[in-house]
Design a protein around this motif. Structure first.
Motif, short mmCIF file in Angstrom:
data_model
loop_
_atom_site.label_atom_id
_atom_site.label_comp_id
_atom_site.label_asym_id
_atom_site.label_seq_id
_atom_site.Cartn_x
_atom_site.Cartn_y
_atom_site.Cartn_z
N ARG A 150 0.86 -1.18 0.00
CA ARG A 150 0.00 0.00 0.00
C ARG A 150 0.90 1.24 0.00
N VAL A 151 0.63 2.15 -0.92
CA VAL A 151 1.52 3.29 -1.16
C VAL A 151 0.76 4.60 -0.99
N ALA A 152 1.32 5.51 -0.19
CA ALA A 152 0.77 6.85 -0.03
C ALA A 152 1.74 7.85 -0.64
N VAL A 153 1.21 8.84 -1.34
CA VAL A 153 2.03 9.87 -1.97
C VAL A 153 1.61 11.23 -1.40
N CYS A 194 -0.56 8.67 7.53
CA CYS A 194 -0.48 7.61 6.52
C CYS A 194 0.04 6.31 7.13
N GLU A 195 0.98 6.43 8.05
CA GLU A 195 1.48 5.24 8.75
C GLU A 195 0.38 4.60 9.58
N ALA A 196 -0.39 5.44 10.27
CA ALA A 196 -1.49 4.93 11.10
C ALA A 196 -2.54 4.25 10.24
N ALA A 197 -2.68 4.70 8.99
CA ALA A 197 -3.67 4.13 8.08
C ALA A 197 -3.20 2.81 7.46
N GLY A 198 -1.98 2.40 7.81
CA GLY A 198 -1.50 1.09 7.38
C GLY A 198 -0.73 1.05 6.08
N PHE A 199 -0.30 2.20 5.58
CA PHE A 199 0.46 2.20 4.32
C PHE A 199 1.87 1.69 4.57
N ASP A 200 2.38 0.94 3.60
CA ASP A 200 3.71 0.34 3.73
C ASP A 200 4.81 1.29 3.29
N VAL A 201 4.51 2.12 2.29
CA VAL A 201 5.50 3.06 1.75
C VAL A 201 4.84 4.42 1.65
N VAL A 202 5.54 5.46 2.11
CA VAL A 202 5.06 6.84 1.98
C VAL A 202 6.09 7.61 1.16
N LEU A 203 5.66 8.09 -0.01
CA LEU A 203 6.53 8.89 -0.87
C LEU A 203 6.25 10.36 -0.61
N ILE A 204 7.29 11.12 -0.28
CA ILE A 204 7.15 12.55 0.01
C ILE A 204 7.84 13.31 -1.11
N GLU A 205 7.03 13.86 -2.01
CA GLU A 205 7.58 14.60 -3.15
C GLU A 205 7.73 16.06 -2.79
N THR A 206 8.93 16.60 -2.92
CA THR A 206 9.17 18.00 -2.57
C THR A 206 8.86 18.91 -3.75
N VAL A 207 8.90 20.22 -3.48
CA VAL A 207 8.60 21.21 -4.51
C VAL A 207 9.57 21.10 -5.69
N GLY A 208 10.87 20.96 -5.41
CA GLY A 208 11.88 20.90 -6.47
C GLY A 208 13.26 21.02 -5.87
N VAL A 209 14.28 20.97 -6.71
CA VAL A 209 15.66 20.98 -6.21
C VAL A 209 16.06 22.39 -5.78
N GLY A 210 16.64 22.47 -4.59
CA GLY A 210 17.17 23.72 -4.07
C GLY A 210 17.96 23.41 -2.82
N GLN A 211 18.68 24.37 -2.31
CA GLN A 211 19.50 24.14 -1.13
C GLN A 211 18.67 23.79 0.08
N SER A 212 17.44 24.36 0.17
CA SER A 212 16.60 24.11 1.34
C SER A 212 15.82 22.82 1.24
N GLU A 213 15.91 22.11 0.10
CA GLU A 213 15.15 20.86 -0.06
C GLU A 213 15.63 19.78 0.92
#
Length: 335
Positions: free
Chosen positions: A83-86, A141-160
């Motif tokens: 189960r995958v959460a994005v 998402c973890e509490a909902a039982g997802f196995d993998v959580v993908l966290i997509e950031t805004v984009g490449v930068g020093q603060s990413e």
């Protein structure tokens, strides 16, 4: 139905894997209203921290194909029974504060998968490529039982690199390019990456992608070895999200690194360090909010801002004039 029962019912639905309930819960934790914040804390407390999903932070240059990669990668994982959460963070307009939040339309196949959940969130004024409550959304998402959580950031930068404070693995997605591309990616984000994936390694770009991958592999060897890495990591690989090539190899490398970190104890050490980091951030944000709620401080802020706008005081001197009464009140000398 009273508030306590509502929170208990929502927590139960989230734990049962109800995606609509999960969406409601994330909306609650993202709200800035004071009463919603109290409910959000009660919800997180009711859910606890029993399950640990694999948190994967994902960043990449504009146009690299992050959405295509997430859809192909997510469908591959759901095909394995996972189960995958994005959690996709969309940039907010500095002028209007609005966001497009179009990630679901770019991942329509994954959005329809019953074992997947996609949640776009506005970055608002938060730096670091993530939304202010992304960490709490991950916990939901973890509490909902997802196995993998993908966290997509805004984009490449020093603060990413902030996303590395809430992820177990940090993946940097890049496109085939020349030496200028290597110059354009900041050292800070390179040092945080566990895996660099050079996308679009297909068709006419395949040879160029292979050369780019070799360039990044060489750059990674020049970085100081990190204690949280086994031999061979971090590493660079070529993939084609469009052709679904190289994704299984990339997943195998992620599993290898994850297993090593679990077995060596680094996984738990990192999670504890991340929890400490976010505790300090919450305290700082809470203190700032308390100061802004104080009428006298708000009045001093307004006066100081007028002085800055008129040129009577520099921003530094004006800020010091606002903070000095607080220093005197605390009886602490702050240099």
């Amino acid at each position: 139905m009273n508030k306590t029962t509502d929170i208990a019912a929502l927590a139960k639905d989230v734990q049962a894997g109800n995606r609509r309930a999960l969406a409601r819960a994330i909306t609650l934790v993202e709200s800035g209203r004071k009463d919603h914040r109290e409910d959000a804390l009660a919800l997180l407390d009711a859910l606890g921290t029993k399950k640990q999903a694999l948190r994967i932070g994902l960043s990449g240059t504009p146009g690299v194909g992050k959405s295509t990669f997430i859809e192909s990668f997510g469908l591959m994982l759901t095909g394995m029974g996972k189960r995958v959460a994005v959690l996709a963070v969309d940039p907010s307009s500095a002028r209007s504060g609005g966001s497009i939040l179009g990630d679901k339309t770019r991942m329509d196949h994954l959005a329809r998968d019953p074992n997947a959940f996609i949640r776009p969130s506005p970055s608002q004024t938060q730096l670091g490529g993530v939304a202010r409550r992304s960490r709490e959304a991950v916990a939901l998402c973890e509490a909902a039982g997802f196995d993998v959580v993908l966290i997509e950031t805004v984009g490449v930068g020093q603060s990413e690199t902030v996303v590395a404070q809430m992820a177990d693995l940090f993946v940097l997605l890049l496109a085939p390019a020349g030496g200028d591309e290597l110059q354009g990616v900041k050292r800070g984000i390179m040092e945080m990456a566990d895996l660099i994936l050079v996308n679009k390694a297909d068709g006419d770009l395949k040879a160029q992608a292979t050369r780019t991958c070799a360039d990044y592999a060489g750059a990674l060897r020049l970085l100081r070895k990190r204690p949280q890495d086994p031999d061979g990591f971090p590493k660079a690989l070529t993939i084609s999200a469009l052709k679904v090539e190289g994704l299984q190899t990339a997943w195998a490398e992620m599993e290898t690194l994850t297993d090593w970190r679990r077995d060596s104890g680094i996984w738990n050490v990192t999670r504890k360090a991340q929890a400490s980091y976010w505790f300090e951030q919450d305290v700082r944000n809470g203190l700032l909010a308390l100061l802004m709620e104080d009428p006298q401080t708000a009045e001093r802020m307004k006066t100081a801002q007028d002085d800055v706008k008129s040129g009577r005081k520099s921003p530094t001197a004006a800020a010091a004039s606002v903070l000095q009464p607080l220093r005197d009140l605390l009886g602490t000398r702050v240099s």
